[in-house]
Design a protein around this motif. Structure first.
Motif, PDB file in Angstrom:
ATOM      1  N   ILE A 214     -48.816   4.687  23.647  1.00 30.49           N
ATOM      2  CA  ILE A 214     -49.361   4.843  25.003  1.00 30.49           C
ATOM      3  C   ILE A 214     -49.815   6.273  25.171  1.00 30.49           C
ATOM      4  N   ASP A 215     -51.066   6.440  25.607  1.00 35.19           N
ATOM      5  CA  ASP A 215     -51.637   7.789  25.620  1.00 35.19           C
ATOM      6  C   ASP A 215     -51.125   8.661  26.764  1.00 35.19           C
ATOM      7  N   LYS A 216     -51.006   8.097  27.973  1.00 33.44           N
ATOM      8  CA  LYS A 216     -50.602   8.899  29.133  1.00 33.44           C
ATOM      9  C   LYS A 216     -49.704   8.090  30.055  1.00 33.44           C
ATOM     10  N   LEU A 217     -48.965   8.788  30.883  1.00 33.18           N
ATOM     11  CA  LEU A 217     -48.263   8.126  31.971  1.00 33.18           C
ATOM     12  C   LEU A 217     -49.322   7.497  32.884  1.00 33.18           C
ATOM     13  N   PRO A 218     -49.162   6.237  33.251  1.00 29.63           N
ATOM     14  CA  PRO A 218     -50.241   5.528  33.956  1.00 29.63           C
ATOM     15  C   PRO A 218     -50.278   5.796  35.459  1.00 29.63           C
ATOM     16  N   PHE A 219     -50.478   7.055  35.817  1.00 25.52           N
ATOM     17  CA  PHE A 219     -50.659   7.389  37.227  1.00 25.52           C
ATOM     18  C   PHE A 219     -51.995   6.838  37.722  1.00 25.52           C
ATOM     19  N   ALA A 220     -52.000   6.328  38.947  1.00 22.42           N
ATOM     20  CA  ALA A 220     -53.254   5.866  39.533  1.00 22.42           C
ATOM     21  C   ALA A 220     -54.184   7.045  39.762  1.00 22.42           C
TER      22      ALA A 220
ATOM     23  N   PHE B 121     -50.493  -1.743  18.816  1.00 21.09           N
ATOM     24  CA  PHE B 121     -51.253  -1.684  20.067  1.00 21.09           C
ATOM     25  C   PHE B 121     -51.361  -0.216  20.467  1.00 21.09           C
ATOM     26  N   ILE B 122     -52.554   0.220  20.821  1.00 11.92           N
ATOM     27  CA  ILE B 122     -52.698   1.516  21.482  1.00 11.92           C
ATOM     28  C   ILE B 122     -53.207   1.216  22.889  1.00 11.92           C
ATOM     29  N   LEU B 123     -52.404   1.560  23.889  1.00 13.32           N
ATOM     30  CA  LEU B 123     -52.722   1.265  25.284  1.00 13.32           C
ATOM     31  C   LEU B 123     -53.184   2.535  25.978  1.00 13.32           C
ATOM     32  N   PHE B 124     -54.360   2.467  26.580  1.00 16.48           N
ATOM     33  CA  PHE B 124     -54.979   3.633  27.217  1.00 16.48           C
ATOM     34  C   PHE B 124     -54.980   3.475  28.737  1.00 16.48           C
ATOM     35  N   THR B 125     -54.966   4.611  29.396  1.00 16.82           N
ATOM     36  CA  THR B 125     -55.022   4.609  30.860  1.00 16.82           C
ATOM     37  C   THR B 125     -56.442   4.712  31.384  1.00 16.82           C
TER      38      THR B 125
ATOM     39  N   LEU C 184     -41.313  10.665  20.834  1.00 22.07           N
ATOM     40  CA  LEU C 184     -41.960  11.581  21.774  1.00 22.07           C
ATOM     41  C   LEU C 184     -42.480  12.763  20.968  1.00 22.07           C
ATOM     42  N   PRO C 185     -43.730  12.723  20.534  1.00 18.32           N
ATOM     43  CA  PRO C 185     -44.247  13.788  19.661  1.00 18.32           C
ATOM     44  C   PRO C 185     -44.277  15.131  20.378  1.00 18.32           C
TER      45      PRO C 185
ATOM     46  N   SER D 133     -38.514 -10.437  20.844  1.00 22.77           N
ATOM     47  CA  SER D 133     -37.504 -11.380  20.359  1.00 22.77           C
ATOM     48  C   SER D 133     -36.347 -10.598  19.745  1.00 22.77           C
ATOM     49  N   GLU D 134     -35.245 -11.321  19.456  1.00 25.40           N
ATOM     50  CA  GLU D 134     -34.060 -10.670  18.891  1.00 25.40           C
ATOM     51  C   GLU D 134     -34.307 -10.112  17.495  1.00 25.40           C
ATOM     52  N   THR D 135     -35.335 -10.606  16.819  1.00 26.72           N
ATOM     53  CA  THR D 135     -35.585 -10.159  15.444  1.00 26.72           C
ATOM     54  C   THR D 135     -36.693  -9.119  15.347  1.00 26.72           C
ATOM     55  N   ASP D 136     -37.383  -8.860  16.453  1.00 23.26           N
ATOM     56  CA  ASP D 136     -38.447  -7.845  16.432  1.00 23.26           C
ATOM     57  C   ASP D 136     -37.862  -6.458  16.197  1.00 23.26           C
ATOM     58  N   ARG D 137     -38.626  -5.633  15.511  1.00 22.44           N
ATOM     59  CA  ARG D 137     -38.321  -4.208  15.377  1.00 22.44           C
ATOM     60  C   ARG D 137     -39.600  -3.445  15.641  1.00 22.44           C
ATOM     61  N   GLY D 138     -39.489  -2.255  16.255  1.00 22.25           N
ATOM     62  CA  GLY D 138     -40.722  -1.549  16.550  1.00 22.25           C
ATOM     63  C   GLY D 138     -40.534  -0.129  17.028  1.00 22.25           C
ATOM     64  N   VAL D 139     -41.634   0.605  16.959  1.00 23.88           N
ATOM     65  CA  VAL D 139     -41.685   2.002  17.394  1.00 23.88           C
ATOM     66  C   VAL D 139     -42.551   2.107  18.642  1.00 23.88           C
ATOM     67  N   LEU D 140     -42.029   2.774  19.656  1.00 26.97           N
ATOM     68  CA  LEU D 140     -42.787   3.098  20.865  1.00 26.97           C
ATOM     69  C   LEU D 140     -43.122   4.581  20.825  1.00 26.97           C
ATOM     70  N   MET D 141     -44.396   4.903  20.863  1.00 26.77           N
ATOM     71  CA  MET D 141     -44.840   6.295  20.879  1.00 26.77           C
ATOM     72  C   MET D 141     -45.448   6.594  22.247  1.00 26.77           C
ATOM     73  N   LEU D 142     -44.811   7.499  22.983  1.00 25.04           N
ATOM     74  CA  LEU D 142     -45.335   7.950  24.270  1.00 25.04           C
ATOM     75  C   LEU D 142     -45.858   9.369  24.092  1.00 25.04           C
ATOM     76  N   CYS D 143     -47.156   9.518  24.181  1.00 30.39           N
ATOM     77  CA  CYS D 143     -47.770  10.806  23.843  1.00 30.39           C
ATOM     78  C   CYS D 143     -47.610  11.864  24.934  1.00 30.39           C
ATOM     79  N   ASP D 144     -47.488  11.449  26.171  1.00 25.41           N
ATOM     80  CA  ASP D 144     -47.575  12.372  27.311  1.00 25.41           C
ATOM     81  C   ASP D 144     -46.447  13.405  27.299  1.00 25.41           C
ATOM     82  N   PRO D 145     -46.773  14.703  27.136  1.00 27.41           N
ATOM     83  CA  PRO D 145     -45.719  15.731  27.082  1.00 27.41           C
ATOM     84  C   PRO D 145     -45.009  15.938  28.413  1.00 27.41           C
TER      85      PRO D 145
END
Length: 637
Positions: free
Chosen positions: A539-545, A470-474, A438-439, A589-601
């Protein structure tokens, strides 16, 4: 069966482990299978959240195959449908040890129509369609199923497909000269004979909508259903229990009327002229709505260009209908076009009046087409009547059904009472396998420089991950800004949604091994990339409609009128489910490793941020970039 009983099939030394070397026994999978079996045996409704990695398809397919009931399984994606039919069921049939009649049923437009193929082969098509039509003609002589997915070399969006497939509107039914050889009829016959029937949600809800309108059915009666990816059910119910009218429907009606006239009444100049007139009026209606793409409320201001164009459209449709009715005795095709036109004009009149208070009227405008919708504000009633009451046993499952620790939101939305609820937690060790970054220091999402700030903060995370992101945008606007900016800043390949089909993009992403993929809505769910190729999700923002969305606005007003809090009751739950779907792309999977970055303050600055964070997997949370870089150093050591 109890959980212990299921270990015979799903345990470490069970039947599946003996046939599948990579199989791993999971207590959560066994517990889910026991819950599904109990529901199928005793009846009722079960809501089951199955975390990523649970193995939920085996956990519901095996009990379904052993239940002795006729069971329908419905999926939300073609990929899952294919996996079930081509991989899972053949394997489980071997485990069960007895043959089963299994059938896949798709919507009508997925099957070749022999009558229309013959007609357009004889009449000819536009020069650009001649080559794909020749491929289809060649394939038609060999196929047994008539499933157009068998055809290679003809794109899914080719303009030739509507010419050689049928819709409920233009099908001649039992009057068709090719009825005895019809691929749709044969597919439905097999579906009626099947012990296990696999469909997708769109076909299921099309069937429920036909029943609701008293227009027969598409699917055979079954004793039990399993709906996978059930988080989609609420939105699909709103779509299918409402009404629609599209410019495509009107153009197709005009085109088919002209084609039938040329075959059965070529000397009827007024009919041919009326068909051309409707095509022109439909194009004029789309033009009057203005350029661009959007979703807005449907309303006709008196005297506006939109109202004038729509009234002219209605008159052009009436002229064509009258011409068809006068010529209908000259051929079955003309008679069918007249019946189809009467139904379409009833929809035109419905949208012209737009006076159904229980529905929200809105339009979806695309580059060349427009679709009108009337969506019911409450779908619980029709779901209860047409889905829940006729079925003895119903299992609704998904990786994302809860908000926080509660199923209350989906229970309320679907009008469920007395449903069994069960959570099969993910077996993955998220605390060890992943990191939630969480930057700090990013501006509020409303700031004009927000997307730029997110991208700048994302670059060192992408570099630490060696691409593989992956960079996922709203929003598509933010995606396009990233597509313009990132290729100049990164030394990794950048793939952009829309540049090729989703399947090709994913294949390219996997094969490159160090790519960065920029995606919007369609990449937030149903995407499975295991292994090192995907190591970070940003993920750039919380995906509010969008608050201006016409359906959300109408439901907000309804909620407020009832004294509720629409932000808490509608927007937050929807956004939580959408965020959880996006987050679910990371660890597969059980062997995956990864970083989740949620930008939304807002995750930390707003009180509701706690609801989102508590709904996520138990990842270790950090706010400094050094922790991300250290995570990857430890992973490589």
């Amino acid at each position: 069966m109890t959980i212990t009983d299921w270990s015979e099939n799903l345990g470490q030394n069970g039947a599946l482990a003996q046939r599948l070397p990579q199989f791993r026994a999971r207590a959560q999978q066994q517990a889910m299978a026991a819950q599904v079996a109990q529901t199928l045996q005793q009846g009722g409704v079960a809501l089951i959240e199955a975390g990523t990695g649970t193995g939920k398809t085996f956990a519901y397919l095996l009990p379904a195959m052993l239940s002795g009931r006729k069971v329908l399984v419905s999926t939300g994606s073609k990929a899952l449908q294919d996996q079930i039919l081509e991989k899972d069921i053949p394997l489980l049939t071997d485990v069960v040890g007895k043959p089963m009649r299994v059938s896949r049923l798709k919507g009508r437009s997925n099957y070749l129509c022999l009558h229309r193929l013959q007609r357009f082969s004889n009449e000819g098509v536009a020069p650009l369609l001649a080559a794909p039509l020749a491929k289809i003609v060649d394939w038609a002589g060999r196929t047994r199923e008539g499933d157009i997915a068998e055809v290679s070399g003809v794109p899914e969006d080719s303009a030739v497909w509507p010419l050689v497939t049928s819709t409920r509107d233009n099908c001649l039914g039992s009057e068709c000269p090719d009825y005895q050889r019809c691929h749709v009829v044969e597919a439905r016959r097999k579906a009626h004979e099947a012990d296990l029937l696999v469909v997708n949600h769109h076909l299921l809800f099309s069937d429920l909508a036909l029943k609701a309108n008293g227009m027969g059915d598409l699917l055979p009666r079954v004793e039990a259903m399993v709906l996978d990816e059930a988080h989609q059910v609420f939105d699909l119910a709103g779509r299918y229990f409402g009404r629609q009218l599209s410019s495509h429907q009107l153009w197709d009606w005009a085109r088919d009327s002209r084609a039938e006239a040329l075959g059965e009444a070529a000397d009827d100049a007024p009919l041919l002229l009326a068909a051309a007139g409707l095509e022109t009026a439909t194009s004029a209606w789309r033009t009057a709505l203005g350029a661009g793409e959007d979703r807005t409320q449907w309303a006709l201001t008196p005297g506006s260009p939109q109202e004038v164009a729509f009234i002219h459209l209605r008159q052009a449709g009436l002229t064509l209908l009258q011409a068809l009715q006068q010529a209908s005795a000259r051929g079955k095709g003309l008679e069918q076009c007249a019946e189809r036109g009467a139904a379409l004009l009833a929809s035109v009149e419905f949208f012209l009046l737009h006076n159904a208070p229980e529905m929200v009227f809105w339009q979806e405008k695309r580059t060349r087409t427009v679709q009108l919708h009337a969506t019911p504000l409450d779908v619980a009633g029709p779901l209860q009547k047409y889905l829940l009451e006729p079925i003895e046993a119903l299992v609704l499952t998904s990786a994302t059904l809860r908000v926080g620790d509660s199923f209350t939101v989906i229970e309320r939305a679907l009008g469920l009472s007395g449903a069994q609820t069960f959570n099969a937690a993910s077996p993955f060790d998220y605390a060890r396998q992943s990191l939630l970054y969480l930057p700090s220091g990013l501006p509020e999402p409303s700031h004009p420089g927000y997307t730029s700030a997110c991208l700048q903060a994302a670059i060192p995370v992408i570099e630490a991950s060696a691409g593989r992101t992956f960079i996922l945008f709203t929003s598509h606007r933010a995606l396009q800004e990233a597509a313009s900016f990132l290729p100049r800043q990164l030394g990794f390949p950048v793939l952009v949604q829309g540049s090729m089909s989703r399947s090709r993009l994913l294949d390219r992403f996997r094969s490159l091994g160090n790519a960065v993929l920029l995606g919007a809505a369609s990449f937030w769910e149903g995407v499975d990339v295991q292994g090192e190729a995907l190591s970070s999700v940003i993920i750039d923002k919380l995906p509010f409609a969008n608050p201006s969305d016409p359906i959300l606005r109408a439901r907000t007003e309804q909620c407020q009128a009832a004294g509720g809090d629409p932000f808490r009751e509608l927007q937050i739950p929807q956004a939580v489910i959408a965020l959880r779907q996006g987050v679910g792309r990371l660890i597969r999977s059980e062997t995956d490793r990864g970083v989740l970055m949620l930008c939304d303050p807002r995750l930390r600055s707003k009180a509701y941020g706690k609801i989102f964070l508590e709904s996520l997997p138990p990842m270790r949370r950090v706010s400094d970039l050094e922790a991300v870089q250290q995570f990857w150093k430890e992973s490589l050591s």
